[in-house]
Design a protein around this motif. Sequence first.
Motif, mmCIF file in Angstrom:
data_model
loop_
_atom_site.group_PDB
_atom_site.id
_atom_site.type_symbol
_atom_site.label_atom_id
_atom_site.label_comp_id
_atom_site.label_asym_id
_atom_site.label_seq_id
_atom_site.Cartn_x
_atom_site.Cartn_y
_atom_site.Cartn_z
ATOM 1 N N MET A 108 0.818 -1.080 -0.314
ATOM 2 C CA MET A 108 -0.124 0.140 -0.026
ATOM 3 C C MET A 108 1.458 1.078 -0.048
ATOM 4 O O MET A 108 1.791 1.871 0.971
ATOM 5 C CB MET A 108 -0.749 -0.069 1.009
ATOM 6 C CG MET A 108 -1.740 -1.031 1.355
ATOM 7 S SD MET A 108 -3.469 -0.969 2.526
ATOM 8 C CE MET A 108 -2.629 -0.590 4.091
ATOM 9 N N ASP A 109 1.096 1.700 -1.105
ATOM 10 C CA ASP A 109 1.976 3.004 -1.258
ATOM 11 C C ASP A 109 1.099 4.590 -2.340
ATOM 12 O O ASP A 109 0.364 4.225 -2.760
ATOM 13 C CB ASP A 109 2.891 2.753 -1.747
ATOM 14 C CG ASP A 109 4.116 4.112 -1.651
ATOM 15 O OD1 ASP A 109 4.522 4.397 -1.443
ATOM 16 O OD2 ASP A 109 5.121 3.652 -3.116
ATOM 17 N N GLY A 110 1.734 5.486 -1.134
ATOM 18 C CA GLY A 110 0.949 6.543 -2.310
ATOM 19 C C GLY A 110 0.092 7.035 -1.029
ATOM 20 O O GLY A 110 -1.008 8.208 -1.495
ATOM 21 N N ASN A 111 -0.441 7.038 0.257
ATOM 22 C CA ASN A 111 -1.370 7.531 1.016
ATOM 23 C C ASN A 111 -0.340 9.776 1.696
ATOM 24 O O ASN A 111 -1.286 10.176 0.832
ATOM 25 C CB ASN A 111 -0.797 7.041 2.751
ATOM 26 C CG ASN A 111 -2.255 5.816 2.384
ATOM 27 O OD1 ASN A 111 -2.358 5.710 1.477
ATOM 28 N ND2 ASN A 111 -2.168 5.305 3.128
ATOM 29 N N ARG A 118 -4.339 16.462 -3.436
ATOM 30 C CA ARG A 118 -4.849 16.238 -2.592
ATOM 31 C C ARG A 118 -6.042 18.046 -1.655
ATOM 32 O O ARG A 118 -7.052 18.401 -1.529
ATOM 33 C CB ARG A 118 -6.284 15.116 -2.094
ATOM 34 C CG ARG A 118 -6.502 13.779 -3.126
ATOM 35 C CD ARG A 118 -7.013 14.582 -3.944
ATOM 36 N NE ARG A 118 -7.802 13.841 -5.434
ATOM 37 C CZ ARG A 118 -8.756 13.138 -5.347
ATOM 38 N NH1 ARG A 118 -9.977 13.097 -4.669
ATOM 39 N NH2 ARG A 118 -8.859 12.180 -6.166
ATOM 40 N N GLY A 119 -4.407 18.213 -1.670
ATOM 41 C CA GLY A 119 -4.318 19.660 -0.683
ATOM 42 C C GLY A 119 -5.703 18.952 0.637
ATOM 43 O O GLY A 119 -6.013 20.320 1.477
ATOM 44 N N LEU A 120 -5.236 17.354 1.398
ATOM 45 C CA LEU A 120 -5.927 17.338 3.022
ATOM 46 C C LEU A 120 -5.005 17.776 3.916
ATOM 47 O O LEU A 120 -3.894 18.376 3.924
ATOM 48 C CB LEU A 120 -5.935 15.751 2.825
ATOM 49 C CG LEU A 120 -6.212 15.001 1.668
ATOM 50 C CD1 LEU A 120 -6.267 13.142 2.199
ATOM 51 C CD2 LEU A 120 -8.118 15.998 1.587
ATOM 52 N N SER A 121 -6.112 18.437 4.724
ATOM 53 C CA SER A 121 -5.191 18.954 5.980
ATOM 54 C C SER A 121 -4.205 18.609 6.859
ATOM 55 O O SER A 121 -3.495 19.369 6.772
ATOM 56 C CB SER A 121 -6.463 19.448 6.780
ATOM 57 O OG SER A 121 -7.268 18.452 7.266
ATOM 58 N N THR A 122 -4.661 16.849 6.599
ATOM 59 C CA THR A 122 -3.160 15.860 7.585
ATOM 60 C C THR A 122 -3.378 15.242 6.890
ATOM 61 O O THR A 122 -3.797 14.686 5.822
ATOM 62 C CB THR A 122 -3.367 16.013 8.804
ATOM 63 O OG1 THR A 122 -4.478 15.369 9.560
ATOM 64 C CG2 THR A 122 -3.766 17.322 9.566
ATOM 65 N N VAL A 123 -1.661 13.826 6.772
ATOM 66 C CA VAL A 123 -1.176 13.304 6.051
ATOM 67 C C VAL A 123 -2.089 12.039 6.902
ATOM 68 O O VAL A 123 -2.576 11.454 5.660
ATOM 69 C CB VAL A 123 0.143 12.474 6.425
ATOM 70 C CG1 VAL A 123 0.803 11.151 5.497
ATOM 71 C CG2 VAL A 123 0.545 14.374 5.822
ATOM 72 N N THR A 124 -2.815 12.323 7.887
ATOM 73 C CA THR A 124 -3.747 10.850 8.359
ATOM 74 C C THR A 124 -5.198 11.309 7.687
ATOM 75 O O THR A 124 -5.399 9.912 7.790
ATOM 76 C CB THR A 124 -3.832 11.688 10.110
ATOM 77 O OG1 THR A 124 -2.802 11.495 10.863
ATOM 78 C CG2 THR A 124 -4.805 10.920 10.894
ATOM 79 N N GLU A 125 -5.168 12.010 6.713
ATOM 80 C CA GLU A 125 -6.671 12.186 5.892
ATOM 81 C C GLU A 125 -6.187 11.204 4.917
ATOM 82 O O GLU A 125 -7.645 10.654 4.607
ATOM 83 C CB GLU A 125 -7.363 12.816 5.783
ATOM 84 C CG GLU A 125 -7.138 14.175 7.030
ATOM 85 C CD GLU A 125 -8.410 13.943 7.835
ATOM 86 O OE1 GLU A 125 -9.339 13.015 7.201
ATOM 87 O OE2 GLU A 125 -8.456 13.846 9.094
ATOM 88 N N GLY A 126 -4.981 11.299 5.066
ATOM 89 C CA GLY A 126 -4.979 10.200 3.283
ATOM 90 C C GLY A 126 -4.279 8.584 3.755
ATOM 91 O O GLY A 126 -4.909 8.250 3.625
ATOM 92 N N HIS A 127 -4.017 8.917 5.336
ATOM 93 C CA HIS A 127 -4.458 7.418 5.556
ATOM 94 C C HIS A 127 -5.332 6.678 5.750
ATOM 95 O O HIS A 127 -5.965 5.573 5.934
ATOM 96 C CB HIS A 127 -3.466 7.413 6.836
ATOM 97 C CG HIS A 127 -1.951 7.276 6.639
ATOM 98 N ND1 HIS A 127 -0.996 7.027 5.837
ATOM 99 C CD2 HIS A 127 -0.831 8.411 7.244
ATOM 100 C CE1 HIS A 127 0.103 6.857 5.877
ATOM 101 N NE2 HIS A 127 0.399 7.658 6.798
ATOM 102 N N LYS A 128 -6.470 7.516 6.083
ATOM 103 C CA LYS A 128 -8.509 7.146 6.110
ATOM 104 C C LYS A 128 -8.906 6.798 5.193
ATOM 105 O O LYS A 128 -9.465 5.767 5.126
ATOM 106 C CB LYS A 128 -8.609 7.976 6.930
ATOM 107 C CG LYS A 128 -8.621 8.558 8.349
ATOM 108 C CD LYS A 128 -9.266 9.630 8.641
ATOM 109 C CE LYS A 128 -8.893 10.037 10.983
ATOM 110 N NZ LYS A 128 -10.039 10.973 11.496
ATOM 111 N N VAL A 129 -9.015 7.218 4.132
ATOM 112 C CA VAL A 129 -8.605 7.458 3.165
ATOM 113 C C VAL A 129 -8.689 5.164 2.408
ATOM 114 O O VAL A 129 -8.873 5.064 1.602
ATOM 115 C CB VAL A 129 -8.520 8.481 1.981
ATOM 116 C CG1 VAL A 129 -9.454 7.892 0.278
ATOM 117 C CG2 VAL A 129 -9.026 9.596 2.218
ATOM 118 N N GLY A 130 -7.041 6.006 2.615
ATOM 119 C CA GLY A 130 -6.558 4.559 2.226
ATOM 120 C C GLY A 130 -6.243 2.383 2.783
ATOM 121 O O GLY A 130 -7.109 2.568 2.482
#
Length: 337
Positions: A108-111, A118-130
């Motif tokens: 799983m790469d690219g979060n 996507r201009g998300l507020s935090t990296v954690t938001e990307g992990h949640k989508v992942g």
Amino acid sequence: MLTFDGTLELLITRYPNLEDVPIGLYQEIFGTKGESTPKNLPGQGLRKRGGAESGSRISGMEIDERPIPIFPDLWEDVIELVKCSYYRGRLLEDSRNGPPIQHLGVIMDGNRRYSRIRGLSTVTEGHKVGAFKLLQVMSWAFSVGIQNLTVWALSHDNLKRGRDELDPLFVMITDYINEMMMGDVPFALLNVRFRVIGDRSILPDQLNETIEKAEAATANFKFNLQLALGYGGRSEILRATKMALDNKIKQGLSSNEAIATITEADMSQNIYSAQLGLPRIGSIFRPGGEHRLSGFALWESQHAELAIVDENWPALKQSTFLRSVLDLSKRSRRLGV
């Protein structure tokens, strides 16, 4: 193929300005290779029936002649639907002779890249989508006959990141496992056996407690999902070596004798897959565009087939995944011979 021959035909019949869609789809799925496009694609009879106006009207039917806007999202959805229908049909047909892939490994790469793009507020938001994407990929994989799925979620190197990223990530993983145990779509409903591989000693106590509960509650289910946390390929080989030597010493051999007699078979028996009673990882899928294994499944990947795609993990499309699985399942495996 119902989608291709039915739904798409209906769309084109209603909106003649979509009549070139099947040609584009055919060329995208199969490639052109200088060959002519088949004459029996959906909508190909429109020009003949429509007379001199290039298929702008079907005889005997009233069609609104006002311009029909082509919405990009709708266009992409139609293309995605047709692609998935085709790839899924091929995979299900092939699965009659056995699973298309015995054991699929996924990196799983690219979060984080997804978060920035996507201009998300935090990296954690990307992990949640992942994390949500993992649920989708599980359903895609298990529904086409893959029964064993190992997903690399967190490596030793990842644990070198700052606490401001790791602490929310650990909380998110704990919440995710709990949700998959007691939420609306639990592991029980999906018939998924959940297990974790990797060095649990470096994980927080609360996360380890949640892992143990999930493993115990799903022990008798059909499909196997292994989540690699605190995992590294080198550490797995080192662990397997120590366990193989310990086994020989317990059999009465000295340390020197154990070292002298250790074999590849001894090592293979102590790799995570073998210890869990699973076939070796024979295929590896990596989104994110990086052309390397980064240490994943180092022992098992000697003869593994690889599929690498550019889409970041959270943005992965079902058609991309299914196309990769189909490609991996068709490769000739000579195992070095």
